[in-house]
Write an enzyme that holds these catalytic residues in place. Structure first.
Site, mmCIF file in Angstrom:
data_model
loop_
_atom_site.group_PDB
_atom_site.id
_atom_site.type_symbol
_atom_site.label_atom_id
_atom_site.label_comp_id
_atom_site.label_asym_id
_atom_site.label_seq_id
_atom_site.Cartn_x
_atom_site.Cartn_y
_atom_site.Cartn_z
ATOM 1 C CD GLU A 256 -73.900 -19.266 48.023
ATOM 2 O OE1 GLU A 256 -74.272 -18.256 47.510
ATOM 3 O OE2 GLU A 256 -73.841 -19.387 49.317
ATOM 4 C CG HIS B 16 -70.846 -16.453 51.868
ATOM 5 N ND1 HIS B 16 -71.612 -15.372 51.686
ATOM 6 C CD2 HIS B 16 -71.970 -17.468 51.831
ATOM 7 C CE1 HIS B 16 -72.815 -15.439 51.261
ATOM 8 N NE2 HIS B 16 -73.020 -17.031 51.552
ATOM 9 C CG HIS C 40 -76.456 -17.136 55.519
ATOM 10 N ND1 HIS C 40 -76.861 -18.453 55.457
ATOM 11 C CD2 HIS C 40 -75.962 -16.718 54.480
ATOM 12 C CE1 HIS C 40 -76.446 -19.026 54.414
ATOM 13 N NE2 HIS C 40 -75.983 -18.054 53.542
ATOM 14 C CG HIS D 117 -77.167 -15.252 49.682
ATOM 15 N ND1 HIS D 117 -76.458 -15.374 48.619
ATOM 16 C CD2 HIS D 117 -76.647 -15.757 50.680
ATOM 17 C CE1 HIS D 117 -75.875 -16.564 48.781
ATOM 18 N NE2 HIS D 117 -75.673 -16.621 50.184
#
Lengths: 238, 238, 238, 238
Positions: C80, C99, C101, C169
């Site tokens: 990613e 980024h 979760h 996501h």
């Protein structure tokens, strides 16, 4: 006017209070705890601008009640020292203050729900907590109590209570000693979590005013027990 | 009448129980665990007034069922020793007792919700938990079970069950051994958290009475497994 | 075109950012943090494909904005990386990106609830968070932003904001410096937990746009305080 | 028939799996993880009856699919070894199994709510989880899968899925490798917590079946990254 040196044992307790509040999850990188000067009621002790979990003896600065540092020697100070000065001015019975963003308490302030004693350990909440809405005092602000007038308004919202919720910000609790203020900050957080869970289950049967007052009185006699534990859990303080 | 010395292994287990209950989050600076004296059914062992997480062998005091210490030697004792004495008097099958403010259990006591077995590990809750409302016995109090009559009332609310919720205070669980009482205190807390979450999801299908009884019986055969783990997780006990 | 070597201090900060985000619970074995190259606006620095909590200096790889590694030397890279490249391309003001979760944020993305500032520490959420629905761009996918066009769409959903929720996501936050992006990632998670609890209590009084903007500005001046703490809490970085 | 010795590396992975599942909070003193024997599809490896967090190489026992130990040498075995034997018999694709009481999953089983993939990390839940109601098979039991027929019924409730909820008990997840089964056990727990919080916020937009399948496939390629982290977090395994 510079006050005489504060009691060395009081400074030690204030350092421990900083460390304990971090370890117990009441403060993170932000928040602060102060003690009224033991030899000058018009002064208080507070760390320089830094994370409470790292505070050492040499980081403690003396302030007058207007929030002017008398021995900062160039060190940066907390923007919100006025929380402490104005509460000490308004409340002769208060000798220690904890300001924090302790997480379970914040949802109460932003929904206007009252914080009430779920169990005897939080009897000090018997009169509830004050609610400070900074918009009532000033226009849109950065939310910080960063001036004398804002400190005065916060002290007024606190009133004669042990705690005041600050909408969109955090909370402040007061005590007659460093140990009591730390105890109240920790159990305000515990009580808030219990209250959140209890409200999800049904109608809550809180301690009434007399139960709360009696429980608070007896808990104060047990403070050394829990303070010893908190200190031991810190391990060596570098 | 002073009883003979208690079994040294029992004292060791009681010290470990204090430490385990702290490490597992059932007690904080408050709460206590006792064991009935192995050589005198009319006495029990309980730490002096201190944080359970710091208890050592030399802190264990012997009490009679009226809550009178026979060997305190000036040491301060718990205000709520009557919880232990009166339950031992009422329940010949009980040989260990844990009193705590374990956090997930408290919301049940203050809302009058029943604690019921969500899974087999808490089969000992098959008969639910008693509910002790101190206001039914006395006027507004400090919430503490600090006298014989309050202890008697608590024992009555417990009845033949394994656990009793104390409104606005905490809970007390009992067992036939120290290991079983510790197990029940830990899994009462676990069960309460599961039950809180399950209630948020929908209607809960609890263990029925026969499932609970059978599960409790088989779990008792597995106690050494989990006790060993809890002891290992303590690391060295100073 | 290979850019000159990045500032060694920037690489160090990026390694610390990886470790801090793991220790603070924002990333687990997954998630990543990047910094724009200090000497080439068309490049960024990002670890090779590995758990952020284990990243060392030698694991940092340089990429161009198309996500092509210039010095991977055979090392596996994150699927990613296009998240980073396309946001750097679209937002000249952004110099660091996280980024993750992070768990409390995800329930907002999957229910389409807006993330809003509950307290001053999350003033950077004053404009809310963008919401990226990958189904709007592509058919049923593996949910990953694993191509340039998906990265472009994510950058568009982010817009001029500080954070974007990614349905099913996780989320991505941006900052002008590594410290600011880490701060925002941590407090986006804290804010989400507060917001979840506040919504359960009642109607939430969020910071308004001006309060949020002012709070964000003043908090940025306090970043060194909390960064120092996070670094200290890491202990020795092997 | 005694099978040849299992691959030493497989035994090591199984020991690590026990330790990882404890450290990550999937198992406590209870629960177990097994691996199918690498040289005999009719056998599997499982620790003797003990806390998973303490398992060493010498604690691993070999069983046949009927749950008969071939090398127990007097060691006590798990009451629920039939979970493993019967699933291995029914599912040739399964080479590792985790049975646990992981806490966030249990509320789903007791309310009959479906566990569904909130995010890509739990794509393996795309077909949901089976629900095992032991009352459908037997009268009131102790809830344990302590016989072959109960194991057969559990395997039927699992079907071709990755996970099965066991009402009033816990859950079981399966994988093609030890690493995959551990990953799924950990992320089933993470997903359940996310799902609990998301349900509290509003209507949840889950991954659809194709998204889930694609996400699961790509995540499997990332297993070494997270397994390395989990092993590192264990520190030295005594």
């Amino acid at each position: 006017m510079t006050p005489p040196a504060a009691d060395s044992a009081l400074v030690d307790r204030l350092v421990l209070a900083n460390r304990i509040l971090y370890r117990q999850g009441v403060v993170d990188g932000f928040g602060h705890v102060s003690a009224r000067h033991d030899r000058s009621a018009g002064h208080f002790l507070l760390a320089r601008n830094m994370a409470p979990g790292l505070v050492r003896r040499e980081d403690i600065v003396t302030f007058d009640l207007d929030g002017v540092a008398v021995d900062a020697a160039g060190r940066r100070v907390y923007l919100e020292r006025f929380i402490h000065g104005e509460i000490y001015r308004a409340r002769a019975d208060v000798h220690a203050i904890v300001h924090s963003h302790s997480p379970s308490v914040i949802p109460f302030g932003v929904t206007g729900r009252s914080l009430r004693p779920v169990f005897h350990m939080s009897g000090f909440l018997g009169e509830g907590a004050g609610l400070f809405e900074i918009r009532d005092i000033a226009d849109d602000t950065d939310m910080l109590v960063s001036s004398g007038p804002l400190g005065v308004a916060l002290a007024r919202a606190l009133g004669a209570r042990s705690a005041v919720l600050m909408r969109g910000h955090g909370s402040t609790v007061v005590g007659a000693t460093v140990e009591q203020a730390v105890y109240r900050a920790i159990y305000a957080e515990v009580n808030a979590r219990l209250q959140l869970n209890a409200i999800a289950l049904g109608e809550v049967n809180y301690l009434n005013a007399r139960e709360a007052a009696k429980a608070a009185a007896v808990n104060d006699t047990q403070l050394p027990r829990v303070w010893d534990l908190w200190v031991r859990d810190l391990g060596p303080v570098d």
